[in-house]
Design a protein around this motif. Structure first.
Motif, PDB file in Angstrom:
ATOM      1  N   ARG A  36      31.852  37.405  34.784  1.00  8.34           N
ATOM      2  CA  ARG A  36      32.596  38.295  35.669  1.00  8.34           C
ATOM      3  C   ARG A  36      32.397  39.778  35.351  1.00  8.34           C
ATOM      4  O   ARG A  36      33.026  40.633  35.987  1.00  8.34           O
ATOM      5  N   ARG A  39      28.340  41.974  39.231  1.00 11.89           N
ATOM      6  CA  ARG A  39      28.565  41.632  40.638  1.00 11.89           C
ATOM      7  C   ARG A  39      27.271  41.856  41.414  1.00 11.89           C
ATOM      8  O   ARG A  39      26.541  42.816  41.167  1.00 11.89           O
ATOM      9  N   CYS A  65      29.639  35.342  38.432  1.00 12.63           N
ATOM     10  CA  CYS A  65      29.041  36.571  38.964  1.00 12.63           C
ATOM     11  C   CYS A  65      29.362  36.658  40.450  1.00 12.63           C
ATOM     12  O   CYS A  65      28.603  36.148  41.284  1.00 12.63           O
TER      13      CYS A  65
END
Length: 290
Positions: A36, A39, A65
């Protein structure tokens, strides 16, 4: 399968700066792998965006992701996306160019890690895909790179040149047909391209075939498209992959058409009326894109 490297393919899309950061294992590298932290910003209507979206799906990385989907047609006059401009401006001092996708961004720094699709897919698979789909099997790197070159030069560039008013000669079409013919022979008796499972090479070729039928076909004459379609093993392979949820669920036919019409400056030819595959029919049962 081997190919000879050629000159880089030209493109009609605006080019941004070459951000080539890599995700690494070592915290000292700066961009180390943390779920995380990163992105993706992409549109599947773009060939590179489609490749990344398929790989992301095959690796089941929705939680590790997240993805921000961009509109198929950029909203800035320079061909960029306004949503990406803050990332570009934070990553390149006094940046004035187009803010183009796809982009892998770092939420910790608010900057761009990479805009280079092959690096992005490799890093996602290497650092977040352990125990999931083996898209880059051990020993397959040279084969995968050969397929990438083959698709870029033997299909995409050849098709672009064959349909261009400036380069539209038989040599480019012959090169395209020779490439498709070699793939046709290679796929005889095979389900996938380089292994007995889906790999990144299949993602590369499939996205290239999508572009050939949905974009480049419109600038070729009808007889050329008919010769391109006359590769039953190759197009059967494309049809099988389109029926796979990780592939077909990201196939945005309307978005591809809108993007093509917004960017294209070439003349439409008779091949536009000769569709090779009914992509919508082959993806009709696939679940909607998340």
């Amino acid at each position: 399968m081997s190919v000879t490297p050629l000159a880089p393919a030209s493109t009609t899309q605006p080019a941004g700066p070459a951000f080539r950061g890599r995700i690494g294992r070592d915290a000292r590298s700066g961009h180390y792998a943390v779920p995380r932290r990163y992105r993706l910003h992409l549109t599947p209507a773009c060939a590179d965006g489609l490749r990344i979206a398929v790989v992301h799906h095959l690796l089941d990385l929705a939680d590790d992701c997240p993805v921000t989907y961009l509109d198929a047609v950029p909203d800035c006059p320079d061909g960029g996306h306004s949503a990406l401009r803050p990332l570009y401006e934070a990553s390149a001092h006094r940046y004035k160019g187009a803010a183009v996708g796809p982009v892998l961004s770092d939420a910790w720094s608010g900057r761009i890690v990479s805009t280079h699709a092959p690096d992005i897919t490799r890093d996602l698979a290497r650092h977040f895909g352990a125990g999931r789909a083996a898209l880059y099997p051990c020993g397959s790197e040279s084969e995968t790179e050969a397929v990438e070159r083959l698709c870029a030069h033997g299909i995409e560039q050849a098709a672009q040149d064959a349909g261009s008013a400036a380069h539209g000669d038989t040599a480019a079409l012959d090169r395209l047909l020779e490439t498709l013919g070699s793939l046709e022979r290679w796929l005889l008796g095979r389900e996938y391209l380089i292994r007995d499972q889906i790999t990144a090479a299949d993602v590369e070729l499939w996205a290239t075939l999508v572009q050939l039928d949905t974009v480049h076909r419109h600038h070729l004459d009808a007889s050329a498209v008919q010769r391109i379609a006359d590769h039953p093993e190759l197009w059967s392979y494309a049809r099988r992959l389109a029926a796979h949820p990780a592939f077909g669920s990201h196939l945005d036919l309307d978005g591809i058409a809108r993007r093509h019409h917004a960017h294209c400056r070439g003349l439409e030819a008779a091949g536009s009326a000769v569709q090779i595959l009914d992509w919508a029919a082959h993806t009709a049962h696939v679940v909607e894109r998340r």
